[in-house]
Design an enzyme around this catalytic site. Structure first.
Site, PDB file in Angstrom:
ATOM      1  N   GLU A 123      53.226  26.460 -16.034  1.00  0.00           N
ATOM      2  CA  GLU A 123      52.511  26.903 -14.840  1.00  0.00           C
ATOM      3  C   GLU A 123      51.867  25.684 -14.193  1.00  0.00           C
ATOM      4  OE1 GLU A 123      48.908  29.913 -13.405  1.00  0.00           O
ATOM      5  OE2 GLU A 123      49.451  29.778 -15.530  1.00  0.00           O
ATOM      6  N   ARG A 133      52.840  25.651 -32.205  1.00  0.00           N
ATOM      7  CA  ARG A 133      52.391  24.686 -31.220  1.00  0.00           C
ATOM      8  C   ARG A 133      51.932  23.413 -31.921  1.00  0.00           C
ATOM      9  NH1 ARG A 133      46.967  26.617 -28.388  1.00  0.00           N
ATOM     10  NH2 ARG A 133      46.978  24.445 -27.756  1.00  0.00           N
ATOM     11  N   LYS A 178      44.555  23.663 -21.824  1.00  0.00           N
ATOM     12  CA  LYS A 178      44.404  23.300 -20.410  1.00  0.00           C
ATOM     13  C   LYS A 178      42.991  23.595 -19.911  1.00  0.00           C
ATOM     14  CE  LYS A 178      48.959  23.692 -18.229  1.00  0.00           C
ATOM     15  NZ  LYS A 178      49.735  24.475 -17.250  1.00  0.00           N
TER      16      LYS A 178
END
Length: 600
Positions: free
Chosen positions: A62, A302, A312
């Site tokens: 994104e 991850r 983020k």
């Protein structure tokens, strides 16, 4: 979602991962590619008429921030798998897709930075002469049509509750959800309301579109999730064409299907969303929109890297609260920050290869990343001499205006790179750590004579052997100058120089020729390995010494280096001329990583 603290020590897990790099996804892919559905994919074609490879992956960030080291792992995984299978029958490719469905948080700046980061890491989205760069906003019209299809099949409805009411009736792990009072609206009413939403007849939050699944489902994600919301906001690509926008869970799986993605690879926090991913695609398949083979989601662990963050939201907080000097601060784990710090794309790819891919959460020690960089730069970084903590050394028996030419290889393993030339003079800079007033046991550098014992004797690297004859202190008792004598027949590389046996070998620069430059020494951004684990407030663990700016001395040949050039400053580590602040004639250097602490 912050992972739990590891049960084993970080170092043990790091060693295990480094020793046995794995990628369970290859086994899945090998199994799938042996199936007829995948072998027949080259007989089908995409919207542009291109034959479909059996394997298509994608990287779909994104554009609401800058990519970080965790994204680098995903980039290397998705693009790397496609590259690995490219030579197989039918080929393979990785699509680049920007998931731009939230105009409130997204920006062209982030889009550009994301594409630049992927290219910098060594990947692109070209395959067989075709560009496979996509945006979720490319599919807004189709997504809207598919939403109407779901309404028509009784699988979606317009809900007029407030966001708080929807949340309250959603329930929790111990409490089933409650049906919305608007859940049984007719297909006609839902279509009318949804089209009115599209036409801009309602304000933000007045209505949403939800899937009709099951409000008592044990997986909360499946309790009639919202898939469309009203947002009267300007979109960076579609402008004001739309005032309703699809949510990620609806957009993502459909985008995968429209792009014929075979393996949708994401991190473990999306594991709970996989049933929704499958439900939406199967619902559209039953409605005749899609056919097999549908994309399938696969999750991997991850990247959790010690002494840093890969959130983020938290990285944005660091920038917004000016805890760092922006997204490209060399202490940041963003790709722009890592790049400015001096890391190479090859070192990041090597790091990702070494840590492997698994389904188990674990922590990777920062030293693993740092060692990948050392291994990459060792063979290709020219050497240079730098003095970071200068202390003046006066050679008493060397002529005041004298000068002796010395040289050193630009790289010890690349003689073809030539030599660096510099002068030996009466006054030189040495590292303050190379002198002790009262030497401890095992200190083999410079110290003053004492009790009829001669002072310390060392070799000035690529120069002469010297012996300390005395020291001068300032009014506070601090060392301000060291005195020594040199042995004229001890110059490195000359006959007889090896007759001098010394244990210490120290770096130096002529006071007359040394170039004063700004050097930035960086350390971990946080003082604890897991700054945001548990209930920790990561801001409490910011390292006040993570950035130190000093004036150092470099050999004169460094004056005209270009921004972005990397060097090993012998003894001190690897450095890069800062991409923004460094100028020809006035370089500014960032320390990328120190050398292993084995120098004596």
């Amino acid at each position: 979602m912050s992972p739990e603290s590891p049960k084993n020590t970080t170092s043990n897990k790091t060693k295990a991962i480094a020793a046995e790099p794995s990628n369970f996804l290859r086994q899945i892919i090998e199994h799938d590619l042996a199936q007829p559905l995948y072998q027949q994919r080259p007989l089908r074609h995409d919207a542009d008429g291109n034959a479909l490879p059996p394997l298509i992956t994608r990287f779909p960030p994104e554009p609401n921030g800058y990519l970080h080291i965790g994204h680098a792992k995903s980039i290397c995984l998705n693009f790397g798998l496609a590259a690995e299978y490219q030579s197989r029958a039918g080929g393979a490719r990785c699509n680049m897709r920007l998931d731009d469905t939230n105009p409130v948080k997204e920006d062209v700046e982030y889009v550009d930075s994301i594409l630049d980061a992927v290219r910098w890491l060594g990947f692109d989205w070209e395959a067989n002469g075709q560009t496979h760069l996509h945006y979720a906003s490319d599919y807004f019209a189709q997504l809207y049509q598919f939403a109407e299809v779901l309404i028509e099949h009784g699988k979606a409805y317009v809900d007029s509750q407030t966001a708080d009411e929807i949340h309250a009736k959603r329930g929790n792990f111990n409490q089933a959800g409650q049906n919305s009072p608007y859940r049984n609206r007719s297909v006609e009413e839902n279509l009318q309301l949804f089209r009115a939403m599209r036409a801009g007849e309602f304000s933000d939050g007045q209505h949403v579109l939800r899937l009709k699944i099951e409000m008592q489902h044990p997986n909360i994600v499946m309790r009639d999730p919202v898939i469309y919301r009203i947002r009267h906001a300007h979109h960076h690509r579609t402008g004001d064409q739309w005032c309703i926008y699809p949510l990620y869970d609806f957009t993502h799986c459909i985008s995968d299907a429209l792009e014929f993605v075979s393996h949708s690879i994401c991190t473990l926090e999306f594991e709970n969303n996989r049933p929704l991913y499958d439900w939406i695609l199967n619902a559209l398949k039953e409605a005749g929109v899609f056919s097999e083979p549908l994309p399938h989601q696969h999750e991997f662990a991850r990247l959790n890297l010690t002494y840093t963050l890969t959130s983020k939201r938290k990285l944005l907080q660091l920038v917004a609260e000016k805890c760092v000097d922006g997204w490209d601060d060399p202490r940041m784990p963003t790709i722009v920050g890592i790049r400015r710090r001096g890391y190479t794309p090859e070192s990041l790819r090597l790091f990702c290869e070494r840590i492997g891919v698994s389904k188990a959460d674990s922590w990777i020690d920062m030293s693993t990343l740092e060692q990948a960089l050392r291994d990459d730069l060792d063979a290709k970084a020219p050497r240079a001499t730098a003095v970071l903590k200068p202390l003046k050394l006066v050679i008493e028996n060397f002529p005041e205006n004298g000068s002796e030419a010395c040289s050193a290889p630009r790289h010890p393993h690349h003689p073809e790179w030539g030599k660096r030339e510099f002068n030996f003079t009466r006054e030189v800079w040495i590292e303050a750590d190379d002198f002790m007033l009262e030497p401890v046991k095992g200190f083999f550098r410079l110290y003053p004579p004492s009790n009829d014992q001669a002072g310390g004797r060392v070799r000035l690297r690529h120069g002469f052997v010297i012996e300390c004859t005395g020291v001068e202190l300032d009014s506070n008792g601090q060392v301000k100058q060291v005195n020594a004598r040199y042995f004229p027949d001890s110059k490195s590389g000359t006959p007889g120089s090896d007759n001098y046996k010394v244990k210490g070998n120290i770096h130096w620069l002529s006071v007359l020729d040394a170039l004063p430059v700004e050097v930035r020494l960086y350390d971990h951004l946080f003082t604890t390995p897991q700054p945001d684990s548990g209930e920790n407030n990561f801001l409490d663990y910011l390292n006040p010494h993570s950035k130190q700016i000093i004036t150092a001395y470099l050999e004169p040949s460094m004056k005209n280096v270009q921004a972005g050039e990397r060097f090993q400053f012998e003894r001190h580590g690897y450095f890069i001329a800062d991409a923004i602040d460094s100028q020809v004639g006035k370089p500014v250097f960032n320390r990328t990583v120190a050398l292993k602490d084995t120098w004596k």
